[in-house]
Design an enzyme around this catalytic site. Sequence first.
Site, mmCIF file in Angstrom:
data_model
loop_
_atom_site.group_PDB
_atom_site.id
_atom_site.type_symbol
_atom_site.label_atom_id
_atom_site.label_comp_id
_atom_site.label_asym_id
_atom_site.label_seq_id
_atom_site.Cartn_x
_atom_site.Cartn_y
_atom_site.Cartn_z
ATOM 1 N N HIS A 264 0.464 -1.355 -0.528
ATOM 2 C CA HIS A 264 0.335 0.049 0.297
ATOM 3 C C HIS A 264 0.678 1.484 -0.497
ATOM 4 O O HIS A 264 0.674 1.947 -1.198
ATOM 5 C CB HIS A 264 -1.061 -0.090 1.343
ATOM 6 C CG HIS A 264 -2.183 1.191 1.126
ATOM 7 N ND1 HIS A 264 -2.666 0.838 0.881
ATOM 8 C CD2 HIS A 264 -1.674 2.888 1.828
ATOM 9 C CE1 HIS A 264 -3.177 2.207 1.341
ATOM 10 N NE2 HIS A 264 -2.728 2.962 2.040
ATOM 11 N N GLU A 265 1.706 1.000 1.407
ATOM 12 C CA GLU A 265 2.480 2.475 1.278
ATOM 13 C C GLU A 265 3.650 2.437 -0.548
ATOM 14 O O GLU A 265 3.586 3.540 -0.491
ATOM 15 C CB GLU A 265 3.353 2.814 2.132
ATOM 16 C CG GLU A 265 2.474 2.655 3.825
ATOM 17 C CD GLU A 265 1.661 3.436 3.416
ATOM 18 O OE1 GLU A 265 1.308 4.540 3.363
ATOM 19 O OE2 GLU A 265 0.313 3.688 3.875
ATOM 20 N N GLU A 294 -4.569 8.213 -2.689
ATOM 21 C CA GLU A 294 -5.513 6.660 -2.171
ATOM 22 C C GLU A 294 -5.586 5.765 -3.569
ATOM 23 O O GLU A 294 -5.387 4.606 -3.202
ATOM 24 C CB GLU A 294 -6.535 6.413 -1.428
ATOM 25 C CG GLU A 294 -6.511 5.897 -0.449
ATOM 26 C CD GLU A 294 -6.203 5.196 0.558
ATOM 27 O OE1 GLU A 294 -4.753 5.862 1.083
ATOM 28 O OE2 GLU A 294 -5.965 4.236 0.582
HETATM 29 ZN ZN ZN Z 1 -2.769 5.270 1.736
#
Ligand code: ZN
Length: 500
Positions: A264-265, A294
Amino acid sequence: MTALKELADYVRETAMLQSVSAALEWDERTYMPPAAASYRAEQVTLLSGLIHQRKTSTVLAELLAAAEGDVVGSPPHEDDNTIVRQTRREFEKLTKVPQRLVEELTKNGMDGQQAWIEARKQRDFSMLQPYLERTILLLREKADAVGYESCVYDALLDDYEPGENTTRVAEVFSSLRDELVPLLQRVQSSDVKAPIEILRRHYPTKMQHEAGMLAADMIGFDFRRGRLDVTNHPFCTELGPHDCRITTRYDESFFSTAFFGTLHEAGHGIYEQGLRNDLYGLPPGQHVSMGIHESQSRLWENLVGRSRPFWQHFFPRLQRIFPEATEGTSAEQFFRAVNAVKPSLIRVEADEITYNLHIIIRFELEQELMNLSLDVADLPTAWNDRYEQVLGITPPHDGDGVLQDVHWSTANFGYFPTYTLGNLLAAQFFQQAEHDLGDLTQQISRGEFEPLRIWLRTQIHERGQCYTSAELVRLVTGQPLSIRPLLDGLVSKMNQVYGV
Ligand code: ZN
């Protein structure tokens, strides 16, 4: 020197101060000894005041007025025009906020974050309560200063998702919820179970770090221009054009926390690294919105990292790193395990269906806090009631309930909805990438992630703020934001995993 060049130099220098502040904040959340907290809060508060002064100065007003003359008649989405337009937008907004308020918000947020760390540890909401009460007063004052369309929350949302408004987001979320709840019920009533227990075997931290580094590198996070470190509450930040910091946390008895957290990061990081670095600090070289940010992290975490072709490629590598924990399992079992759906307490560990329900709960609660229909003192009870209603579970204590996220303690109200907007955008972009790249599934199963990364870079990253997020999604996919791609993807995946 042209007026535009003078303006750009000034804006770049402000960005440099911001990156100094980001370095201090990264350190605060990773390696800083606890006793350094109060001086660090003063440092960051001082910087936030200086940055605010620069962003609202009469010097900037003059530079802007002159540069506006330079770009008259040039196309709106070109870099020069974007520099002027976006700097003007920010200037108009920030000049309405008194510097005292900016500093108070920063200081209260820094102190609030330290209080949150302790409150969460002690599972004691009352330790955070006074900071939240103060934050809400300050944010309401800020919203009144900058103005809003129809409710206080509009002003907060605009900080993270410029151009969005509360009513529209509420409509999108409500239609999403109407489809997610029955899908969740179908999954829960299925006789098929996902083998989640294989993720709860023993996964040593050192090996998890190795697996995370391998996966992040494989999808294209550039470690010559970035680092991975450990923190309480994972995040991604950039400290300069060639310095992107991602963070994670390790749980030896649960594989998913660090692995998907790192993917995710790294997705956020790939976005930062894909921005045009010759324009670092200038609007055309900056991310559009938190929702778009995001979308990039979710795309790599969920649409790539939780896909069957990804596990076909990655599982043999995982076996080499964790020969014991993976014994007797298969790529297919991992694919099914990492897609297990079950209502749970912690947002960051939630599956792709219930994750959005966690967000909708927060989105509703923060609107109620902001319009004062909910008292901060009643927040833990309201939280628990909402979890019972929506997910059918009640947190055993506030540490796993209302205290689980850092956002409110740092005054980031209006941020949560960008997570679900990100999920929707990710699915919509991914669908378009599949269309444009043809055999994306095949590419992923062969471990070829570069075509997708380059597609994202040219379609999204390199456009910086030349388009708003609403314009960008139309430009890239030909459609406005839609809930369909996410829902269609989830329905198809639930069919693969649960046969529903
Ligand atoms: Zn995030």
